[in-house]
Design a protein around this motif. Structure first.
Motif, short mmCIF file in Angstrom:
data_model
loop_
_atom_site.label_atom_id
_atom_site.label_comp_id
_atom_site.label_asym_id
_atom_site.label_seq_id
_atom_site.Cartn_x
_atom_site.Cartn_y
_atom_site.Cartn_z
N TYR A 130 15.03 30.32 20.25
CA TYR A 130 15.33 31.28 19.19
C TYR A 130 16.59 32.07 19.53
CZ TYR A 130 14.35 34.89 15.70
OH TYR A 130 14.42 35.74 14.63
N GLU A 131 16.62 32.57 20.77
CA GLU A 131 17.80 33.32 21.24
C GLU A 131 19.04 32.42 21.23
OE1 GLU A 131 18.35 36.55 22.15
OE2 GLU A 131 16.42 36.70 21.10
N GLN A 132 18.81 31.18 21.67
CA GLN A 132 19.90 30.21 21.75
C GLN A 132 20.50 29.95 20.37
OE1 GLN A 132 18.51 26.64 23.61
NE2 GLN A 132 20.56 25.77 23.64
N GLN A 133 19.62 29.83 19.38
CA GLN A 133 20.10 29.60 18.01
C GLN A 133 20.94 30.78 17.54
OE1 GLN A 133 17.44 28.29 14.93
NE2 GLN A 133 17.63 26.22 15.70
N PHE A 134 20.51 31.98 17.92
CA PHE A 134 21.26 33.16 17.49
C PHE A 134 22.68 33.13 18.03
CE2 PHE A 134 22.67 37.56 18.34
CZ PHE A 134 22.84 37.95 17.03
N SER A 135 22.83 32.79 19.32
CA SER A 135 24.17 32.81 19.90
C SER A 135 25.04 31.68 19.30
CB SER A 135 24.13 32.75 21.42
OG SER A 135 23.58 31.54 21.83
N LEU A 136 24.41 30.53 19.03
CA LEU A 136 25.17 29.44 18.40
C LEU A 136 25.63 29.83 16.99
CD1 LEU A 136 23.26 26.17 19.35
CD2 LEU A 136 25.51 26.89 20.11
N LEU A 137 24.72 30.45 16.28
CA LEU A 137 24.99 30.88 14.91
C LEU A 137 26.19 31.81 14.87
CD1 LEU A 137 23.69 30.45 12.17
CD2 LEU A 137 22.30 32.47 12.57
N LYS A 139 28.51 32.10 17.16
CA LYS A 139 29.71 31.36 17.55
C LYS A 139 30.28 30.57 16.35
CE LYS A 139 29.91 27.52 20.34
NZ LYS A 139 29.52 26.76 21.52
N TYR A 140 29.42 29.87 15.63
CA TYR A 140 29.88 29.06 14.51
C TYR A 140 30.47 29.93 13.41
CZ TYR A 140 27.19 25.30 16.71
OH TYR A 140 26.69 24.38 17.58
N LYS A 141 29.83 31.06 13.19
CA LYS A 141 30.30 31.98 12.15
C LYS A 141 31.71 32.46 12.48
CE LYS A 141 27.82 35.12 9.20
NZ LYS A 141 26.67 35.98 9.04
N ASP A 142 31.91 32.80 13.76
CA ASP A 142 33.23 33.27 14.19
C ASP A 142 34.27 32.16 14.06
OD1 ASP A 142 32.15 35.68 14.70
OD2 ASP A 142 31.98 35.41 16.89
N THR A 143 33.86 30.96 14.42
CA THR A 143 34.80 29.83 14.35
C THR A 143 35.25 29.57 12.91
OG1 THR A 143 33.50 28.83 16.11
CG2 THR A 143 35.15 27.43 15.08
N LEU A 144 34.30 29.62 12.00
CA LEU A 144 34.64 29.32 10.60
C LEU A 144 35.41 30.47 9.95
CD1 LEU A 144 31.33 27.71 9.34
CD2 LEU A 144 33.48 26.54 9.80
N GLY A 145 35.17 31.68 10.42
CA GLY A 145 35.84 32.84 9.84
C GLY A 145 35.39 33.08 8.42
N SER A 146 36.24 33.71 7.64
CA SER A 146 35.82 34.06 6.28
C SER A 146 36.21 32.97 5.28
CB SER A 146 36.46 35.39 5.87
OG SER A 146 37.86 35.27 6.03
#
Lengths: 329, 263
Positions: B226-233, B235-242
C-alpha cells in the motif's frame, strides 16, 4: 535448418520472459545454439536483455544470441538481396512510397519478420520467436498465404504490367477497368505512380514470395513448435483457445499449452489473509482451466498442458532453468 | 467530458479490453449511446458482456450500448460501400477476390480502412470506444494516414485521409492504460512520446489500472504494498506533470466488476 519455437499468447502473459528463459534453457541445458528473436514492436525483449534496437544480433552468453526486429534495416537488406542493380535500387529508394512502405506502414513488419527468420535459418540450432499479442501473431503466420493469393490471382500480369506499359506510352485511357477503378480511388496521377513503383518492385515482391513459401514449409515442418501461453485467468485462457483454433485453420498445431505465473499449490503458509483468499481463488481457477483443457481435447491429438509456477524475482540468467522450463521438443 | 472517439491502448495485459467495457458501460448507463469496436480473434468484448461472437455485425448489449468486432474484409467492403461511390461495373471489379488479394497484400491499406471504419461507426453514436492494439501496432495504426499522404497518394484516399485526420483531431482522445509498475510505466512514457510525435493532437490520458491505493479497506492499508503504491503514484504524477491527465482505476476484487474512476 534451425528448429523454430513460437511463443504465442495474449498480451501480458509472459511471452518475452519465457522466450528468454527458454533461450537460456536450450543454450545451457541442451547445448543448442539458440537465437531469441522478438518480432513484437513493443520492444520488451530489448529492455529485458539490454539490446540495441538496430536489429543487430547480440551475444548474451556462449550459444545464446538475441535480437529485436528492425523493420527498416531488414527492408534495406532485402532490397540489396532482391534488387542487385545499384541504379535500380537507388531509384526505388528515392520513391516516396519506399520510405512509407519500409518504415511507416503497418503490416510491413510481418513481412520483415518472415525475412529476418529466413535469413538466420542456417546459423542456429534453434530460433525462439517472441511473437506480438494474439491476432498479430496469426497475421504474421498467415503472410505467406496473403502473398501467395496475390500471385495466384496474377495481379502482375493482368493489372500492373499492362497499366505500366499503357502509362508509358501515354495511353492510360485504354487501360483496364480495374485500373480505372483504382484511379478513381487513389487519384489518376497517383495510380500511375503506384503502378510504376510496384512494377519496379516486382523482383522484390517475388523474392519475398519465394522466401515466404520457404518459411511456410518450415512452419509446417514437424520440428516447429507453437507454444500457447496463458495466465491462470479465464480471459487469457479463452484467448489461447481462439489462438489454437486459428492455428488449426492455418493447418498448424499447437504443441503445448503453458499456464504461466501459476500460484503455488498447496499455498505457502505465510500469507497475508487477504492474499490468502486471493491466491486460493487463483488456485481454483488454474485447476479448473486444466480440467477444462483436458476435457475438451480430442483424444487422438492431445495437446499437453504444462504449468509454470511463479518463480523468485531474480535476473533470468540466475534462475534454475532446468527446474522451470519443460522441454517442448 | 469525453470526446466522441476514445482509443484505449497500452501494453499487453494491462486490462485494455476490460476497461473499455467498464467505461462504455458506465457512460451508457449515464444515458449516452455507446459503441465498442474491437478487431480481435478472441472476441474479448462480446465475451465480457455475454453476447454472441460475430464479425462485422452490431451486437446489442443494452438499450444504449452495442459492440462490433470488425474484420479486414469487412472493413474493405464497408469502405467500398460507404466511402467510394463507383458505378456498378467498377464496384464488381473492386469486390472481386483478385482485387482484394491485391489490396490485402499492400502494407498500410488495412490500417487506413480500419480508421475509416472507426470514424464511420462513430457517427451513429455519442461515444465510440476502440479497444485498440497494444503499443507498437497502435502507433503504426495512427501514423498510417499521414504516411499515405507523405507517400503521395491522392484522389479519394487523400480526401479520406484528410477527413479522418480532421475528425480524429477534433473528436478523439487516447487513454493509455498502464500499471503501478516501473516497467509498464516506462513503456507508457515511450508511448506518450510516440503519440506526441504523430502530431495528431488528440488528447492523451494515462489510466493506472489495478490500483488499490486510496481504498478505505483497513486490511489493505496495513500492507507494505500500500505504501509502495503511494510512492509510485506520487512519482508517476510528478513525471507526467500537468500536461497529461492521470486517472486511477481502483480494483474492487481480483476479477474487477466495478471500478472507481477519477479523471
Amino acid at each position: 535448418l534451425s528448429r523454430l519455437l513460437f511463443m504465442m499468447g495474449p498480451g501480458g502473459v509472459g511471452k518475452t520472459t519465457l522466450s528468454v528463459l527458454y533461450g537460456y534453457y536450450y543454450a545451457r541445458c541442451k547445448n543448442q545454439k539458440t537465437l531469441v528473436l522478438s518480432i513484437d514492436p513493443s520492444k520488451r525483449l530489448a529492455a529485458e536483455l539490454n539490446l540495441e534496437l538496430n536489429g543487430n544480433i547480440k551475444s548474451i552468453e556462449a550459444g545464446f544470441d538475441a535480437a529485436v526486429l528492425d523493420q527498416k534495416a531488414i527492408f534495406d537488406q532485402m532490397m540489396e538481396r532482391f534488387i542487385p542493380q545499384i541504379v535500380n535500387r537507388e531509384k526505388l529508394k528515392k520513391h516516396p512510397l519506399y520510405e512509407a512502405a519500409s518504415n511507416h506502414f503497418g503490416g510491413a513488419v510481418e513481412y520483415m519478420a518472415l525475412m529476418k527468420i529466413e535469413q538466420h535459418l542456417t546459423e542456429y540450432d534453434l530460433i525462439i520467436v517472441d511473437t506480438p499479442p494474439d491476432l498479430h501473431a496469426i497475421d504474421f503466420l498467415n503472410r505467406p498465404e496473403v502473398l501467395s493469393q496475390f500471385f495466384e490471382h496474377k495481379i502482375f500480369s493482368w493489372l500492373i504490367k499492362p497499366a505500366y506499359f499503357a502509362a508509358k506510352i501515354g495511353l492510360v485511357s485504354v487501360a483496364s477497368k480495374a485500373f480505372s477503378a483504382l484511379a478513381r480511388i487513389v487519384g489518376t496521377r497517383q495510380i500511375t505512380n503506384i503502378i510504376d513503383f510496384l512494377y519496379h518492385m516486382m523482383p522484390f515482391i517475388e523474392g519475398f514470395h519465394t522466401s515466404a513459401e520457404k518459411m511456410r514449409v518450415h512452419f509446417h515442418a514437424s520440428s516447429s513448435r507453437y507454444i500457447l501461453i496463458h495466465r491462470p485467468d479465464n480471459t487469457s485462457y479463452k484467448s489461447v483457445l481462439e489462438l489454437s483454433k486459428a492455428l488449426k485453420n492455418l493447418g498448424l498445431k499447437a504443441s503445448c499449452l503453458i499456464q504461466n505465473q501459476a500460484a503455488q499449490d498447496p499455498l505457502p503458509e505465510r500469507l497475508h489473509p487477504k492474499d490468502f483468499l486471493y491466491k486460493r481463488e487463483e488456485v481454483k481457477v488454474q485447476q479448473s482451466i486444466e480440467k477444462d483443457w483436458h476435457e475438451h481435447q480430442n483424444p487422438t491429438e492431445k495437446i499437453k498442458f504444462h504449468r509454470i509456477y511463479q518463480w523468485p524475482n531474480l535476473p533470468l540468467g540466475k534462475i534454475d532453468h532446468a527446474k522451470i522450463a519443460i522441454d517442448v521438443f | 467530458v469525453s470526446k466522441k472517439i476514445t482509443f484505449i491502448t497500452g501494453k499487453g495485459g494491462v486490462g485494455k479490453s476490460t476497461l473499455s467495457c467498464i467505461v462504455a458501460r458506465e457512460w451508457s448507463q449515464g444515458g449516452a449511446r455507446c459503441r465498442i469496436i474491437e478487431q480481435s480473434l478472441d472476441h474479448s468484448i462480446s465475451r465480457y458482456f455475454g453476447v454472441p461472437d460475430s464479425l462485422d455485425q452490431h451486437q446489442a448489449v443494452s438499450a444504449n450500448l452495442d459492440i462490433i468486432n470488425v474484420s479486414p474484409l469487412g472493413c474493405y467492403q464497408s469502405f467500398l460501400k460507404h466511402e467510394v461511390n463507383l458505378g456498378s461495373t467498377f464496384m464488381s471489379i473492386m469486390q472481386g477476390k483478385g482485387m482484394y488479394s491485391f489490396v490485402r497484400m499492400l502494407p498500410g491499406v488495412y490500417e487506413l480502412l480500419l480508421l475509416g471504419r472507426i470514424v464511420f461507426e462513430a457517427k451513429e453514436v455519442d461515444h465510440l470506444l476502440f479497444d485498440a492494439y497494444s503499443s507498437g501496432h497502435f502507433l503504426k495504426l495512427l501514423a498510417t494516414p499521414h504516411s499515405l499522404v507523405e507517400a503521395g497518394l491522392g484522389g479519394r484516399i487523400q480526401e479520406m485521409v484528410e477527413k479522418i485526420t480532421e475528425y480524429l483531431r477534433i473528436h478523439a482522445d487516447i487513454y493509455v492504460v498502464t500499471l503501478l509498475e516501473d516497467y509498464a510505466f516506462d513503456e507508457t512514457l515511450e508511448m506518450l512520446a510516440g503519440i506526441e510525435q504523430l502530431n495528431l493532437s488528440p488528447l492523451s490520458h494515462v489510466l493506472l489500472n489495478r490500483v488499490y491505493y486510496g481504498t478505505t479497506d483497513p486490511e489493505y492499508q496495513k500492507t507494505e504494498a500500500y505504501e509502495q503504491q503511494f510512492s509510485l503514484l506520487k512519482k508517476y504524477k510528478d513525471t507526467l506533470g500537468s500536461k497529461v491527465p492521470l486517472g486511477l482505476c481502483r480494483l474492487a476484487t481480483p476479477e474487477p466488476q466495478s471500478i472507481e474512476m477519477i479523471l
